[in-house]
Enzyme design. Structure first.
Site, PDB file in Angstrom:
ATOM      1  N   ARG A  53       1.204  -0.819  -0.035  1.00  0.00           N
ATOM      2  CA  ARG A  53      -0.031   0.007  -0.347  1.00  0.00           C
ATOM      3  C   ARG A  53       0.952   1.199   0.325  1.00  0.00           C
ATOM      4  O   ARG A  53       0.654   2.641  -0.470  1.00  0.00           O
ATOM      5  CB  ARG A  53      -1.313  -0.328   1.465  1.00  0.00           C
ATOM      6  N   ASP A 163     -14.095  12.863   7.733  1.00  0.00           N
ATOM      7  CA  ASP A 163     -12.784  12.146   7.283  1.00  0.00           C
ATOM      8  C   ASP A 163     -11.230  12.551   7.377  1.00  0.00           C
ATOM      9  O   ASP A 163     -11.138  13.504   7.254  1.00  0.00           O
ATOM     10  CB  ASP A 163     -12.837  11.487   5.761  1.00  0.00           C
TER      11      ASP A 163
END
Length: 294
Positions: A53, A163
């Protein structure tokens, strides 16, 4: 080349076919960093996932090693925090996901709230905590706008959407989605609330301006201090705490309870539970909890 990576001895950097390898020392540092700053507990089995990732972040930053990335975090932990959290977590969302939550809002909660708050100037507040790319708050805005129209209410109604991920928030602010991502919206609501693009925007749809009026989108780390004081009528925190360790969950749900009045609602994801974590709520439906105590 970035100054951090330039200072490293490239010959000492372990690499594989896809790029630099994540050594154990760097992985342990990243585990501790992510737990402290994001509340996300990474097990040993996540080593390869983290390496894969974060390779894109190394390339984007011009870094040639994970050691250089760790040094960047040590120097300025907050500048990269959102990108790191976004890279290691899976942002899976859709319009009207877990439809039973919206059914409860439409059939019971919104009509009751709008009746109770029918005086002009009364407030109705919903928080989408962990809003990802915006599908959840805009779906909430659809049912809220429809309920307001049906009731004729002049209530001051708003949805807060927060977020940690910069990329997710950018998508949410644009409010533009591919037509494939509209699958969860009924045909009637698509016609009413989604505007189809033309020309260079062919294949996209953007949310109606009325929905934008109802939704405020802001960055927020749930582990850090919160600027808002509430109260909220409902908090949606769905598929967020699955990444957190138990102490972080306990702290987070206590803080949610502080922003909800007795009788306020907390909506969780289908695989999440308050069992053994918090006793300030009662379960009243599938992953729907109501605050019962201060």
């Amino acid at each position: 080349m970035n100054a951090v990576s330039a200072a490293l001895d490239d010959k000492a950097i372990a690499t594989g076919p896809a790029g630099p390898l994540l050594g154990d020392a760097d992985f342990q540092y990243l585990r501790a960093f992510v737990l402290e700053h994001c509340g996300i507990a990474l097990g040993d089995h996540k080593h390869q996932l983290v390496q894969g990732r974060l390779l894109r972040r190394l390339r984007a930053l011009g870094l040639s090693s994970f050691t250089g990335y760790c040094e960047l975090l040590r120097r300025d932990p907050h500048s990269e925090l959102g990108e790191l959290a976004s890279a290691i977590s899976t942002n899976v969302t859709s319009f009207f996901r877990e439809m039973h939550h919206y059914d409860l809002l439409v059939d019971e909660l919104l009509p009751r709230w709008l009746h109770e708050k029918r005086r002009e100037g009364d407030r109705l507040r919903i928080w989408s905590a962990g809003c990802s790319t915006g599908e959840e708050p805009y779906a909430l805005a659809m049912v809220l706008a429809e309920a307001i129209e049906q009731s004729g209410s002049k209530v001051d109604a708003r949805i807060l959407a927060t977020d940690l991920s910069p990329q997710a928030l950018e998508t949410a602010r644009r409010g533009e989605y591919s037509l494939e991502r509209l699958a969860g919206i009924s045909a009637e609501r698509c016609r009413r609330w989604m505007l189809r693009g033309e020309g260079e925007y062919e294949g996209l749809a953007c949310v109606h301006p009325r929905l934008r009026e109802l939704v405020t989108i802001e960055p927020l780390n749930l582990l850090h201090p919160w600027p808002m004081s509430g109260p909220f009528d409902a908090i949606f925190c769905r598929n967020v705490v699955i990444y957190f360790d138990q102490p972080t969950k306990q702290r987070l749900f206590r803080r949610y309870a502080e922003l909800l009045p007795v009788g306020g609602y907390l909506f969780l994801g289908h695989s999440e539970s308050l069992h053994g974590v918090n006793d300030q709520f009662e379960l009243i439906g599938r992953t729907v909890h109501r605050k019962i105590a201060e």
